[in-house]
Design a protein around this motif. Structure first.
Motif, PDB file in Angstrom:
ATOM      1  N   LEU A  35       0.840  -1.190   0.000  1.00  0.00           N
ATOM      2  CA  LEU A  35       0.000   0.000   0.000  1.00  0.00           C
ATOM      3  C   LEU A  35       0.882   1.249   0.000  1.00  0.00           C
ATOM      4  CD1 LEU A  35      -2.527  -1.151   2.780  1.00  0.00           C
ATOM      5  CD2 LEU A  35      -2.608  -1.630   0.314  1.00  0.00           C
ATOM      6  N   VAL A  36       0.596   2.171  -0.900  1.00  0.00           N
ATOM      7  CA  VAL A  36       1.391   3.406  -1.034  1.00  0.00           C
ATOM      8  C   VAL A  36       0.463   4.595  -0.805  1.00  0.00           C
ATOM      9  CG1 VAL A  36       3.071   4.635  -2.448  1.00  0.00           C
ATOM     10  CG2 VAL A  36       2.718   2.176  -2.805  1.00  0.00           C
ATOM     11  N   HIS A  37       0.691   5.326   0.266  1.00  0.00           N
ATOM     12  CA  HIS A  37      -0.221   6.374   0.737  1.00  0.00           C
ATOM     13  C   HIS A  37      -0.171   7.641  -0.108  1.00  0.00           C
ATOM     14  CE1 HIS A  37       2.983   8.929   2.373  1.00  0.00           C
ATOM     15  NE2 HIS A  37       3.565   7.824   2.806  1.00  0.00           N
ATOM     16  N   GLY A  38      -1.062   8.563   0.209  1.00  0.00           N
ATOM     17  CA  GLY A  38      -1.161   9.827  -0.492  1.00  0.00           C
ATOM     18  C   GLY A  38      -0.384  10.945   0.171  1.00  0.00           C
ATOM     19  N   PHE A  39      -0.487  12.128  -0.396  1.00  0.00           N
ATOM     20  CA  PHE A  39       0.196  13.329   0.093  1.00  0.00           C
ATOM     21  C   PHE A  39      -0.203  13.637   1.531  1.00  0.00           C
ATOM     22  CE2 PHE A  39       0.020  18.020   0.587  1.00  0.00           C
ATOM     23  CZ  PHE A  39       1.373  18.309   0.449  1.00  0.00           C
ATOM     24  N   ALA A  40       0.808  13.964   2.365  1.00  0.00           N
ATOM     25  CA  ALA A  40       0.614  14.373   3.765  1.00  0.00           C
ATOM     26  C   ALA A  40       0.021  13.264   4.623  1.00  0.00           C
ATOM     27  CB  ALA A  40      -0.240  15.638   3.863  1.00  0.00           C
ATOM     28  N   GLN A  41       0.156  12.018   4.174  1.00  0.00           N
ATOM     29  CA  GLN A  41      -0.295  10.882   4.970  1.00  0.00           C
ATOM     30  C   GLN A  41       0.922  10.052   5.377  1.00  0.00           C
ATOM     31  OE1 GLN A  41      -3.280   8.937   2.477  1.00  0.00           O
ATOM     32  NE2 GLN A  41      -4.867  10.200   3.390  1.00  0.00           N
ATOM     33  N   SER A  42       0.685   8.820   5.779  1.00  0.00           N
ATOM     34  CA  SER A  42       1.761   7.887   6.107  1.00  0.00           C
ATOM     35  C   SER A  42       1.193   6.482   6.056  1.00  0.00           C
ATOM     36  CB  SER A  42       2.322   8.171   7.513  1.00  0.00           C
ATOM     37  OG  SER A  42       1.385   7.768   8.505  1.00  0.00           O
ATOM     38  N   SER A  43       2.025   5.505   6.319  1.00  0.00           N
ATOM     39  CA  SER A  43       1.563   4.118   6.345  1.00  0.00           C
ATOM     40  C   SER A  43       0.451   3.917   7.366  1.00  0.00           C
ATOM     41  CB  SER A  43       2.737   3.183   6.662  1.00  0.00           C
ATOM     42  OG  SER A  43       3.389   3.576   7.856  1.00  0.00           O
ATOM     43  N   SER A  44       0.459   4.718   8.432  1.00  0.00           N
ATOM     44  CA  SER A  44      -0.565   4.582   9.471  1.00  0.00           C
ATOM     45  C   SER A  44      -1.965   4.905   8.963  1.00  0.00           C
ATOM     46  CB  SER A  44      -0.237   5.495  10.663  1.00  0.00           C
ATOM     47  OG  SER A  44       1.013   5.144  11.230  1.00  0.00           O
ATOM     48  N   SER A  45      -2.071   5.678   7.888  1.00  0.00           N
ATOM     49  CA  SER A  45      -3.390   6.041   7.365  1.00  0.00           C
ATOM     50  C   SER A  45      -4.114   4.847   6.748  1.00  0.00           C
ATOM     51  CB  SER A  45      -3.261   7.160   6.322  1.00  0.00           C
ATOM     52  OG  SER A  45      -2.517   6.728   5.197  1.00  0.00           O
ATOM     53  N   TRP A  46      -3.409   3.728   6.572  1.00  0.00           N
ATOM     54  CA  TRP A  46      -4.011   2.524   6.002  1.00  0.00           C
ATOM     55  C   TRP A  46      -4.525   1.544   7.057  1.00  0.00           C
ATOM     56  CZ3 TRP A  46      -4.775   2.331   0.880  1.00  0.00           C
ATOM     57  CH2 TRP A  46      -3.917   3.017   0.025  1.00  0.00           C
ATOM     58  N   HIS A  67       7.707  11.592   4.699  1.00  0.00           N
ATOM     59  CA  HIS A  67       6.434  11.305   5.359  1.00  0.00           C
ATOM     60  C   HIS A  67       6.630  10.270   6.473  1.00  0.00           C
ATOM     61  CE1 HIS A  67       5.004  12.999   1.543  1.00  0.00           C
ATOM     62  NE2 HIS A  67       3.807  13.155   2.086  1.00  0.00           N
ATOM     63  N   GLY A  68       5.777  10.341   7.477  1.00  0.00           N
ATOM     64  CA  GLY A  68       5.769   9.327   8.526  1.00  0.00           C
ATOM     65  C   GLY A  68       7.127   9.144   9.167  1.00  0.00           C
ATOM     66  N   ALA A 189     -10.399  13.882  13.455  1.00  0.00           N
ATOM     67  CA  ALA A 189      -9.305  14.355  14.310  1.00  0.00           C
ATOM     68  C   ALA A 189      -8.037  13.534  14.080  1.00  0.00           C
ATOM     69  CB  ALA A 189      -9.720  14.289  15.771  1.00  0.00           C
ATOM     70  N   LEU A 190      -8.191  12.229  13.900  1.00  0.00           N
ATOM     71  CA  LEU A 190      -7.035  11.372  13.633  1.00  0.00           C
ATOM     72  C   LEU A 190      -6.413  11.699  12.280  1.00  0.00           C
ATOM     73  CD1 LEU A 190      -8.372   7.948  14.970  1.00  0.00           C
ATOM     74  CD2 LEU A 190      -6.513   9.312  15.952  1.00  0.00           C
ATOM     75  N   ILE A 191      -7.257  11.968  11.286  1.00  0.00           N
ATOM     76  CA  ILE A 191      -6.754  12.339   9.958  1.00  0.00           C
ATOM     77  C   ILE A 191      -5.935  13.625  10.053  1.00  0.00           C
ATOM     78  CG2 ILE A 191      -7.404  13.079   7.633  1.00  0.00           C
ATOM     79  CD1 ILE A 191      -9.947  11.352   8.006  1.00  0.00           C
ATOM     80  N   GLN A 192      -6.495  14.615  10.758  1.00  0.00           N
ATOM     81  CA  GLN A 192      -5.802  15.894  10.895  1.00  0.00           C
ATOM     82  C   GLN A 192      -4.479  15.733  11.643  1.00  0.00           C
ATOM     83  OE1 GLN A 192      -7.178  19.115  13.631  1.00  0.00           O
ATOM     84  NE2 GLN A 192      -7.409  20.299  11.727  1.00  0.00           N
ATOM     85  N   ALA A 193      -4.481  14.922  12.708  1.00  0.00           N
ATOM     86  CA  ALA A 193      -3.247  14.705  13.468  1.00  0.00           C
ATOM     87  C   ALA A 193      -2.178  14.062  12.602  1.00  0.00           C
ATOM     88  CB  ALA A 193      -3.540  13.833  14.688  1.00  0.00           C
ATOM     89  N   GLY A 194      -2.592  13.120  11.758  1.00  0.00           N
ATOM     90  CA  GLY A 194      -1.640  12.489  10.849  1.00  0.00           C
ATOM     91  C   GLY A 194      -1.047  13.481   9.866  1.00  0.00           C
ATOM     92  N   ARG A 195      -1.869  14.374   9.350  1.00  0.00           N
ATOM     93  CA  ARG A 195      -1.366  15.385   8.422  1.00  0.00           C
ATOM     94  C   ARG A 195      -0.404  16.351   9.109  1.00  0.00           C
ATOM     95  NH1 ARG A 195      -7.401  16.392   5.846  1.00  0.00           N
ATOM     96  NH2 ARG A 195      -7.250  14.882   4.131  1.00  0.00           N
ATOM     97  N   LEU A 196      -0.741  16.753  10.332  1.00  0.00           N
ATOM     98  CA  LEU A 196       0.084  17.719  11.056  1.00  0.00           C
ATOM     99  C   LEU A 196       1.395  17.125  11.552  1.00  0.00           C
ATOM    100  CD1 LEU A 196      -2.688  19.547  13.127  1.00  0.00           C
ATOM    101  CD2 LEU A 196      -1.357  20.491  11.226  1.00  0.00           C
ATOM    102  N   ALA A 197       1.514  15.805  11.533  1.00  0.00           N
ATOM    103  CA  ALA A 197       2.750  15.159  11.975  1.00  0.00           C
ATOM    104  C   ALA A 197       3.862  15.270  10.936  1.00  0.00           C
ATOM    105  CB  ALA A 197       2.486  13.688  12.303  1.00  0.00           C
ATOM    106  N   ASN A 198       3.532  15.766   9.745  1.00  0.00           N
ATOM    107  CA  ASN A 198       4.519  15.869   8.674  1.00  0.00           C
ATOM    108  C   ASN A 198       5.327  17.162   8.759  1.00  0.00           C
ATOM    109  OD1 ASN A 198       4.139  13.483   6.768  1.00  0.00           O
ATOM    110  ND2 ASN A 198       2.030  14.161   7.044  1.00  0.00           N
ATOM    111  N   ASP A 199       6.400  17.205   7.992  1.00  0.00           N
ATOM    112  CA  ASP A 199       7.282  18.364   7.913  1.00  0.00           C
ATOM    113  C   ASP A 199       6.867  19.228   6.724  1.00  0.00           C
ATOM    114  OD1 ASP A 199      10.130  19.567   8.662  1.00  0.00           O
ATOM    115  OD2 ASP A 199      10.012  19.420   6.474  1.00  0.00           O
ATOM    116  N   ALA A 200       6.607  20.499   6.964  1.00  0.00           N
ATOM    117  CA  ALA A 200       6.078  21.374   5.912  1.00  0.00           C
ATOM    118  C   ALA A 200       7.028  21.488   4.726  1.00  0.00           C
ATOM    119  CB  ALA A 200       5.777  22.762   6.478  1.00  0.00           C
ATOM    120  N   GLU A 201       8.318  21.630   4.994  1.00  0.00           N
ATOM    121  CA  GLU A 201       9.271  21.771   3.882  1.00  0.00           C
ATOM    122  C   GLU A 201       9.367  20.478   3.078  1.00  0.00           C
ATOM    123  OE1 GLU A 201      11.848  23.201   1.115  1.00  0.00           O
ATOM    124  OE2 GLU A 201      10.566  24.299   2.522  1.00  0.00           O
ATOM    125  N   ALA A 202       9.306  19.340   3.749  1.00  0.00           N
ATOM    126  CA  ALA A 202       9.321  18.065   3.023  1.00  0.00           C
ATOM    127  C   ALA A 202       8.088  17.949   2.127  1.00  0.00           C
ATOM    128  CB  ALA A 202       9.374  16.900   4.005  1.00  0.00           C
TER     129      ALA A 202
END
Length: 287
Positions: A35-46, A67-68, A189-202
């Motif tokens: 499984l290959v996730h989308g933008f601003a997500q991670s493996s945890s989103s699956w 990511h992640g 809330a979990l979706i948003q937390a996952g997105r916010l865990a990323n690095d903006a410059e990355a």
């Protein structure tokens, strides 16, 4: 069952991945799934979908670069579609057995890059099938590419000029994700937390180097998919009926006879989140 975690290296970049072993009878297990996730997500989103898929097969979910738990390089080179596609090919070689590859949104672009880098003949030898979930297929015309470049440049500016929280508030309110607003509050809330865990410059580097404008043309991707299907490698395009843009892509692919398509009636852009049972059924239909 809680997924396990491991890492691998590709071209000097460390990638994290999660995996779940199949829960079913060993003699009846299907081929593994990647499984290959989308933008601003991670493996945890699956994880929700992984539980369903793991009832019949081993499941592996990679964190893309930046990511992640994967590395966040300073150099832009690892963020290119080509580099991410090559990393995915390395991961495919690492997974025991010939897997079904599933790419969602940006992850679909990466999966298509892997297909084009390897070539349909080699990709068919490595895998049992390819499922693209709500993935762009590349610009049809030069004006389409210019428009995509302008949109991606605006996204990069917003990532670099505003806070990550403000960017994600803007991002989750895009019409593309409107159907997700009816999800339970805890899920959102979990979706948003996952997105916010990323690095903006990355994330900005990912858009610059692997955005829609960086894709090969629609003609190149569709010809590669058509060729892959002729090599006894199952191909499927999946999206949700509430996602008008990607439903049109699915309709075009179906009308041209390029790949099999499925449109989940209860879902929008993210079928594996909004209707995980329908998503799992599509994965199992591939191989």
């Amino acid at each position: 069952m809680a997924p396990m975690t491991d890492c691998f290296d590709s071209d000097g970049v460390r990638y994290r991945y999660l995996y779940c072993k199949a829960q079913g009878v060993p003699g009846r297990r299907r081929p593994p799934a990647i499984l290959v996730h989308g933008f601003a997500q991670s493996s945890s989103s699956w994880i929700g979908a992984m539980d369903l898929i793991a009832q019949e097969r081993d499941v592996y979910a990679i964190d893309l670069v930046g990511h992640g738990g994967s590395a966040v390089p300073v150099s832009p080179a690892p963020y290119s579609l080509r580099s991410m596609g090559e990393a995915l090919l390395d991961f495919i070689d690492l997974v025991p057995g010939k897997p079904v590859v599933v790419g969602y949104s940006m992850g679909g672009r990466v999966a298509l890059s892997a297909l084009l880098e390897a070539g349909p003949a080699a990709f068919a030898k490595k895998t049992r099938g390819l499922l693209l979930e709500s993935a762009g297929m590349g610009p049809k015309t030069e004006s389409d590419r210019v428009a995509a470049a302008e949109r991606d440049a605006a996204t990069v500016r917003r990532l670099r000029e505003t806070s990550l929280r403000d960017f994600m508030t803007y991002w989750e309110n895009l019409p593309l994700f409107e159907s997700q607003r009816s999800l339970p509050k805890r899920t959102r809330a979990l979706i948003q937390a996952g997105r916010l865990a990323n690095d903006a410059e990355a994330l900005a580097r990912c858009v610059e180097c692997a955005g829609q404008h960086r894709m090969p043309s629609y003609h190149e991707t569709t010809e590669a998919l058509r060729d892959l299907g002729l090599r006894s490698c199952s191909t499927l395009y999946l999206t949700g009926a509430k996602d008008e843009k990607y439903s049109r892509i699915a309709n075009d692919l179906h009308a041209a006879g390029i790949v099999q398509t499925r449109v989940a009636p209860k879902a929008g852009h993210n079928v594996h989140l909004e209707d995980p049972a329908a998503f799992a059924a599509c994965v199992h239909s591939v191989a």
